[in-house]
Scaffold this motif. Structure first.
Motif, short mmCIF file in Angstrom:
data_model
loop_
_atom_site.label_atom_id
_atom_site.label_comp_id
_atom_site.label_asym_id
_atom_site.label_seq_id
_atom_site.Cartn_x
_atom_site.Cartn_y
_atom_site.Cartn_z
N PRO A 115 -35.39 -6.49 -18.69
CA PRO A 115 -35.52 -5.03 -18.77
C PRO A 115 -34.38 -4.39 -17.98
O PRO A 115 -34.03 -4.87 -16.90
N ASP B 265 -30.55 -1.51 -26.20
CA ASP B 265 -31.28 -2.41 -25.30
C ASP B 265 -32.05 -3.36 -26.21
O ASP B 265 -33.04 -2.97 -26.83
N THR B 266 -31.57 -4.60 -26.31
CA THR B 266 -32.06 -5.52 -27.34
C THR B 266 -33.05 -6.51 -26.77
O THR B 266 -32.71 -7.32 -25.92
N TRP C 45 -35.15 -9.78 -27.33
CA TRP C 45 -35.29 -10.98 -28.17
C TRP C 45 -35.31 -12.18 -27.26
O TRP C 45 -35.35 -12.04 -26.03
N GLN C 46 -35.30 -13.37 -27.82
CA GLN C 46 -35.45 -14.60 -27.03
C GLN C 46 -34.69 -15.75 -27.68
O GLN C 46 -34.38 -15.68 -28.87
N THR C 47 -34.48 -16.79 -26.91
CA THR C 47 -33.91 -18.02 -27.47
C THR C 47 -34.67 -18.39 -28.73
O THR C 47 -34.08 -18.78 -29.74
N ASP D 178 -44.16 -12.43 -23.19
CA ASP D 178 -43.91 -11.21 -22.42
C ASP D 178 -45.11 -10.28 -22.52
O ASP D 178 -45.86 -10.33 -23.50
N ARG E 111 -42.73 -11.28 -17.86
CA ARG E 111 -43.28 -12.51 -18.43
C ARG E 111 -44.75 -12.64 -18.06
O ARG E 111 -45.18 -12.20 -17.00
N ARG F 248 -33.39 -17.81 -17.86
CA ARG F 248 -34.78 -18.24 -17.73
C ARG F 248 -34.88 -19.49 -16.89
O ARG F 248 -34.21 -20.47 -17.15
C1 WT7 Z 1 -36.72 -13.43 -22.21
C2 WT7 Z 1 -35.98 -14.34 -23.15
C3 WT7 Z 1 -32.41 -12.86 -25.57
C4 WT7 Z 1 -31.22 -13.48 -25.05
C5 WT7 Z 1 -31.14 -13.60 -23.58
C6 WT7 Z 1 -32.36 -14.14 -22.91
C7 WT7 Z 1 -36.41 -11.27 -21.41
C8 WT7 Z 1 -34.62 -10.48 -22.99
C9 WT7 Z 1 -34.84 -8.32 -22.87
C10 WT7 Z 1 -34.80 -6.90 -22.94
C11 WT7 Z 1 -36.63 -6.85 -21.49
C12 WT7 Z 1 -35.82 -8.92 -22.05
C13 WT7 Z 1 -37.83 -11.41 -21.92
C14 WT7 Z 1 -37.73 -12.55 -22.90
N1 WT7 Z 1 -35.65 -10.27 -22.14
N2 WT7 Z 1 -34.12 -9.32 -23.43
N3 WT7 Z 1 -33.89 -6.25 -23.68
N4 WT7 Z 1 -35.72 -6.21 -22.23
N5 WT7 Z 1 -36.71 -8.19 -21.36
O1 WT7 Z 1 -32.97 -15.12 -23.69
O2 WT7 Z 1 -33.43 -16.88 -21.98
O3 WT7 Z 1 -34.67 -16.85 -24.17
O4 WT7 Z 1 -35.12 -15.14 -22.38
O5 WT7 Z 1 -35.80 -12.55 -21.59
O6 WT7 Z 1 -38.66 -11.75 -20.85
O7 WT7 Z 1 -38.94 -13.22 -23.10
P1 WT7 Z 1 -34.05 -16.08 -23.06
#
Ligand code: WT7
Length: 656
Positions: free
Chosen positions: A394, A416-417, A419-421, A508, A523, A534
């Motif tokens: 965030p 503000d995107t 998403w996740q791995t 999340d 999380r 992470r």
């Molecule tokens: C976790 C995923 C997505 C690529 C980088 C991280 C947090 C990610 C945001 C955002 C709030 C976010 C979440 C998510 N997260 N983008 N824009 N606002 N939280 O990838 O290592 O897979 O981590 O990053 O908690 O679950 P990741």
């Protein structure tokens, strides 16, 4: 759900300028709503149309979604394609001379590579891989510096159907070893050294160490790119030089045509328990997500100069460096170094020099740039910028406002995107020409993404209430499984108790405001987010207890001004409770130990020692209590069930 409550109350709203909206791919909210409606009325038709429009299929698909065996969904599975063909060959007839990559090295040399030249390099390297007997389905570890060659290596794997698994150059020999063994890799692509901020990191040495840790017989080849010319040890049965094996190779390489479901790559990421998970992505569905989000969220135009600062070791560097921009035919910047070297204005200098239009980075980077010089951007010409992006955690409204005003000069929308791995591409993010922005909110889901917030039973929560963030319908770019562990895949992401195993559980918590905007709260598992990376608390705990002097360890996160979250470790030593100088000695020893076990990113910010850890009578470590201690807050929890209350006094003391 009473414990999930938001404290943020942000009311500012920023409209996109009419200049921006007029030339945007999605110019208004109505166009967005039409897309959403289309997806709602005919979900499969919507995705099939996108997949036909955006991907060049060698053989078209007839099956859109195969859901015979949920949650093992398959998309476009009888379609045949090659991802590298879709990123390179497709542009040769239209824009062969367009620059694909503007590479800037740590010390500032710039190398520009056109699509034609990149295609040539990828083909030659792909042929070299084939010559080493690497074939479709083989796993290849890529442990490389952030350079054009890293992208060449990934694209070459994609070209021959080998499954790459990129390991971030900051990971230790042990972390690398764990990934090599889990993937059963046949080859490793690396460099003699990596250079960042003039510091040299001996990648090849680390590979050698990892390969000496046992169980690595699967690895037949180590391909070494010569970055610095530093002396490295060479095992002539196994090691080859990149520049030698590409010599004499043909500049053409027929792509390996694969099923849409053929794994493009695995990427390891942390979970709440056990070893890192090998998130497995597909070819067609993944590529579609990366490309569509370039179009919708980054509002891609052919005149753009795109710069995503993420390393290829993370998913962001996969989707928005190695694949998305190339699939789109974009010109992008790749930077080898760090924001502070040789000057604190390096990022701004790069934007100015290469006329960057789209700048995508992480909140932690933004916060450290503020710290380095809040007024620095004003000294550079940033007038080329038209869109800014944030990812990884965030973004706090203060950082958002600074980014908006000082970097974007109140002219550029910020995407503000969220998403996740695991999701492969953007899930919830602003359509920049259409959405009013609120600092700190990732706004609304992309068309076709059915995101919702639910309670423990899987029911939608009321507006304004916190809950679990889920995605209710399968989508093309989602992970297909965890490498070698389908049970863990199912249990982690599609738990039975929430939505009856039908929903993708992101991990999340979030809430929606009155306008339907999503606000991510954090999380719900034992995963920390340190500088946008992470880290599983379990992983760090296992690393700590692997040290011969440590009896027990518990790790929690605490808020950190730059990193977002910092690691705090509570440690019980095997010998006596340390006092005096031994405290600092032990702290330094254990911090270095964790850096060696996992990588410097996992180093605890703080270590506190106790003769014991606070536990319930049934022996469970009271993590919530430890979090309170780490934050230095007043204890309000009920500690009457605590087995050993005296230990709290010891652990309150900040030893690190
Ligand atoms: C976790 C995923 C997505 C690529 C980088 C991280 C947090 C990610 C945001 C955002 C709030 C976010 C979440 C998510 N997260 N983008 N824009 N606002 N939280 O990838 O290592 O897979 O981590 O990053 O908690 O679950 P990741």
């Amino acid at each position: 759900m009473t414990t999930i409550e938001s404290v943020l109350n942000e009311t500012r709203v920023f409209q996109p300028s009419s200049d921006f909206s007029q030339r945007a791919n999605i110019p208004d909210i109505k166009t967005y709503q039409v897309l959403c409606k289309e997806a709602e009325q005919d979900y499969l038709g919507f995705w099939a149309k996108q997949a036909r429009n955006h991907i060049i299929w060698h053989q078209p698909f007839t099956s859109i979604l195969d859901n015979h065996e949920p949650p093992f969904y398959k998309w476009f599975s009888d379609g045949v394609l090659n991802v590298s063909y879709n990123c390179l060959d497709r542009h040769l007839s239209t824009q062969a001379d367009k620059v694909a990559i503007i590479f800037e090295s740590d010390s500032g040399e710039v190398t520009k590579t056109t699509y034609e030249e990149l295609h040539r390099q990828v083909c030659q390297f792909a042929n070299a891989l084939k010559n080493q007997n690497i074939t479709k389905g083989d796993r290849v570890i890529i442990y490389m510096p952030m350079r054009t060659e890293a992208v060449v290596a990934m694209q070459a794997c994609a070209r021959i159907g080998a499954i790459h698994s990129v390991v971030f150059g900051g990971f230790s020999a042990k972390s690398l070893h764990e990934r090599i063994v889990d993937a059963g890799a046949v080859a490793i692509i690396t460099a003699d050294e990596q250079v960042r901020g003039s510091k040299h990191n001996p990648l090849k040495d680390t590979v050698d160490q990892a390969l000496n840790m046992g169980d690595t017989d699967s690895v037949k080849h180590v391909i070494v790119y010569r970055r610095t010319g530093a002396a490295v040890s060479f095992n002539s049965d196994r090691d080859v030089w990149w520049h030698e094996i590409v010599q004499q190779q043909s500049v053409d390489c027929e792509p390996e045509w694969v099923s849409s479901e053929h794994p493009l790559f695995t990427l390891y990421t942390s979970g709440s328990t056990g070893k890192p998970k090998g998130v497995q992505h597909s070819s067609g569905g993944y590529l579609l997500g990366a490309k569509l989000s370039m179009q919708w969220i980054f509002d891609y135009h052919s005149s753009d100069i795109f710069w995503c600062t993420a390393d290829v070791g993370w998913i962001t560097g996969h989707s928005y460096v190695a694949y998305g921009p190339l699939a789109m035919g974009a010109t992008q910047v790749i930077f080898e170094g760090i924001p502070t070297y040789p000057t604190p204005g390096r990022f701004w200098e790069i934007i100015q020099k290469h006329r960057v239009t789209t700048f995508y980075t992480a909140p932690t980077a933004i916060r450290s740039l503020i710290k380095l010089g809040a007024d620095l951007p004003a000294r550079y010409d940033l007038s080329s910028l038209r869109l800014l992006g944030s990812v990884g955690e965030p973004i706090n409204p203060e950082a958002w406002m600074w980014f908006y005003e000082k970097v974007g000069q109140s002219r550029c929308p910020i995407v503000d995107t969220w998403w996740q791995t695991e999701t492969g591409s953007h899930m919830i993010a602003p359509i920049p020409g259409a959405f009013p922005l609120k600092p700190g909110s990732c706004t609304m889901p992309l068309p076709g993404i059915v995101a919702a917030i639910v309670d423990e039973a899987g029911h939608d929560v009321e507006q304004g209430k916190g809950g679990f963030l889920v995605i209710k319908k399968p989508f093309p770019s989602q992970l297909r499984t965890l490498w070698g562990d389908p049970d863990r895949f199912r249990n982690t992401y599609f738990p039975k108790d929430i939505g009856n195993g039908q929903y993708y559980l992101a991990g999340d918590s979030a809430y929606r405001d009155k306008d339907g905007y999503f606000w991510i709260m954090g999380r719900i598992d034992d995963v920390l987010n340190v500088s946008g990376h992470r880290l599983g608390t379990m992983e760090i705990e296992s690393a700590l207890v692997a040290h011969p002097s440590v009896a027990e360890a518990a790790v929690v996160g605490k808020p950190h001004a730059i990193k977002g979250e910092a690691v705090v470790a509570f440690v019980v030593l095997k010998g006596a409770y340390p006092t005096g100088d031994t405290v600092t000695e032990m702290i330094n020893l254990l911090r270095d130990w964790v850096a060696k076990e996992i990588g410097p990113i996992a180093k605890p910010e703080e270590i506190r020692f106790g003769e014991n850890l606070p536990k319930t009578r049934s022996g469970k470590i009271m993590r919530r209590l430890l979090r309170t201690l780490a934050r230095g807050e007043e204890i309000t929890q009920d500690i009457s069930t605590l087995e050993n209350p005296a230990v709290l006094e010891q652990l309150k003391k900040n030893a690190g």
